[in-house]
Design a protein around this motif. Sequence first.
Motif, short mmCIF file in Angstrom:
data_model
loop_
_atom_site.label_atom_id
_atom_site.label_comp_id
_atom_site.label_asym_id
_atom_site.label_seq_id
_atom_site.Cartn_x
_atom_site.Cartn_y
_atom_site.Cartn_z
N PRO A 14 5.22 -10.00 4.50
CA PRO A 14 4.16 -9.24 5.29
C PRO A 14 3.52 -8.26 4.35
O PRO A 14 3.79 -8.42 3.11
CB PRO A 14 5.10 -8.32 6.16
N ILE A 15 2.48 -7.40 4.80
CA ILE A 15 1.98 -6.49 4.13
C ILE A 15 2.98 -5.11 4.27
O ILE A 15 3.30 -4.63 5.22
CB ILE A 15 0.59 -6.10 4.55
N VAL A 16 3.35 -4.60 3.07
CA VAL A 16 4.11 -3.38 3.10
C VAL A 16 3.37 -2.23 2.77
O VAL A 16 2.74 -2.16 1.85
CB VAL A 16 5.35 -3.67 1.93
N VAL A 17 3.49 -1.34 3.67
CA VAL A 17 2.92 -0.11 3.77
C VAL A 17 4.03 1.01 3.34
O VAL A 17 4.90 1.22 4.33
CB VAL A 17 2.05 0.52 5.02
N LEU A 18 3.93 1.77 2.30
CA LEU A 18 4.92 2.72 1.95
C LEU A 18 4.37 4.24 2.32
O LEU A 18 3.14 4.26 1.84
CB LEU A 18 5.53 2.47 0.60
N GLY A 49 9.23 8.93 -7.29
CA GLY A 49 10.47 8.59 -7.10
C GLY A 49 10.82 7.05 -6.99
O GLY A 49 11.83 6.45 -6.14
N MET A 50 9.94 6.19 -7.27
CA MET A 50 9.77 4.84 -7.28
C MET A 50 9.48 4.24 -8.76
O MET A 50 8.98 4.89 -9.67
CB MET A 50 8.42 4.45 -6.51
N PRO A 51 10.36 3.17 -8.92
CA PRO A 51 10.11 2.47 -10.19
C PRO A 51 8.72 1.93 -10.58
O PRO A 51 7.91 1.70 -9.63
CB PRO A 51 11.05 1.19 -10.13
N VAL A 52 8.41 2.20 -11.89
CA VAL A 52 7.09 1.94 -12.34
C VAL A 52 6.49 0.43 -11.96
O VAL A 52 5.45 0.23 -11.51
CB VAL A 52 6.96 2.12 -13.70
N ASP A 53 7.29 -0.61 -12.02
CA ASP A 53 7.10 -2.04 -11.72
C ASP A 53 6.66 -2.20 -10.37
O ASP A 53 5.83 -2.83 -9.94
CB ASP A 53 8.21 -2.97 -12.25
N LEU A 54 7.23 -1.44 -9.49
CA LEU A 54 6.65 -1.66 -8.05
C LEU A 54 5.64 -0.98 -7.67
O LEU A 54 4.81 -1.20 -7.07
CB LEU A 54 7.99 -1.07 -7.14
N LEU A 55 5.39 0.30 -8.47
CA LEU A 55 4.14 0.91 -8.26
C LEU A 55 2.96 0.31 -8.90
O LEU A 55 1.83 0.32 -8.33
CB LEU A 55 4.08 2.33 -9.13
N VAL A 112 0.88 -1.02 0.04
CA VAL A 112 0.04 -0.10 0.08
C VAL A 112 0.79 1.31 0.05
O VAL A 112 1.89 1.26 0.86
CB VAL A 112 -0.91 0.10 1.20
N LEU A 113 0.58 2.37 -0.96
CA LEU A 113 1.48 3.49 -0.75
C LEU A 113 0.55 4.50 -0.39
O LEU A 113 -0.59 4.75 -1.17
CB LEU A 113 1.94 3.67 -2.46
N ARG A 162 2.41 -2.84 -8.11
CA ARG A 162 1.88 -4.02 -7.12
C ARG A 162 1.41 -3.24 -5.86
O ARG A 162 0.97 -3.73 -5.11
CB ARG A 162 3.49 -4.42 -6.60
N CYS A 163 1.24 -1.82 -5.92
CA CYS A 163 0.79 -0.93 -4.85
C CYS A 163 -0.56 -0.57 -5.02
O CYS A 163 -1.12 -0.16 -6.31
CB CYS A 163 1.53 0.30 -4.79
#
Length: 459
Positions: free
Chosen positions: A327-331, A350-356, A68-69, A358-359
């Motif tokens: 775990p559940i990752v909260v950014l 400021g995050m790579p698109v492939d990680l975005l 979650v971002l 997943r959010c």
Amino acid sequence: MAPVKTAVASTTKNVRVAAHSHVKGRGLNAQGIAMQSSGGLVGQEQAREAAGVAVDLIRTKKMAGRAVLLAGAAGSGKTALALALAHELGTKIPFCPLIGAEVYSSEVKKTEVLTEAFRRAIGVRIKEVKEVYEGEVVDMAAEEAPEPLAGFGKTVAHVVVTLRTARGSKTLKMDASIYEALAKERVSTGDVVYIEANSGAVKRVGRSDTYATEFDLEAEEYVPVPKGDVHKRKDVVQDVTLHDLDSANARPVGGGDVISLLHQLGKPRKTEITEKLRTEINKVVEGHLASGVAEVVPGVLFIDEVHLLDAECFSFLNRALESNLAPIVVLATNRGLTTVRGTEERSPHGMPVDLLDRCLIIRTRPYTVAEVAQILGLRAATEGIRLADGALAALAEVGARTSLRYAAQLLSPSSVLAGVKGGDASVVSVDDIVEADSLFLDAKASARLLLTNAEKYIS
């Protein structure tokens, strides 16, 4: 003769008030609808309802390995929302906070810091049935035997203990190691003890209440005599994290000589846990999961200022999210379109698109002046400060002109100024707020000062 007046000091403890001490929960009703002001949170209804859905997914274990971002401007309540999420989950679900800058250490690698944080956020609930002996010590006697290696010496062969409960009594013949554990706990006749049959662990619960006297002050803690039989089976549930298991098995056990002691002292303060050990721990945990002895409790890893991570860390997060034990990752970030650290690529937040991809992105919006006033009122109540007529409106005006954080920071200086003037330090007036605002500069005022007097500073 005049009576002597004795001043009694207050027993009230001073509790440190942190930046988000007023946050107690998400502030949702039974239908999951956000109330305008509840649980220490004000406004941000859409973001709070989205966080509520995330909490429900976490509780039903349907969100493991996802992210979650929280994206929004500075001071829009991202950290408060994450802490509210942690409050709602309770203490049984692991919550591991981390700041992006913490991964850059001179002692360990970046990926090692992230791996440790991941494993801190993964809980393992171990259920086991223990056979225990519990009761009041009626009699205890150590039986000695000749020491085979000494001529006339004797050693404790075993110990005979009689335990009593409300239902009956039982005499036990135990190993000499139990005698050492009883002596270490300073157990004597009349104490209530708890002895584990498998491990031999001994715990002194307290003194039996049958020995309680009528004195006003007692040095002992009296407990009732246990009910039921002396020998019983108990279901024990223990919550640990994967990092706890890693640390317990990685701790070196040296010899008792001086050389071993000096060797342990010479080791660095922080050492990395090997991947081989973690693999072995995972195999043991998976075995317990297959046999039904344990269950995995996915927790929450909260990474604030995630834009401070570099390309290597983002690549590690991508791989770690695909793991079976994740775990559940909260950014959280307050950046817009900016360069990904370690690359020349510009990307949202400021995050790579492939990680975005997943959010699940939760957007927080800036607070209105009315919401700023409500939050400052909550902060004042948390810090034990009463605002006089017009003081809250003046403070909200300062917050609208500068920032919410700066206005909240003026509460304590205004209280100090009110006390210096000879008044009640817990009551802040408009004049106290104006004076405190004139003594300090906010970030915008400081930047303007630098621009107008640039030639006077070293650049």
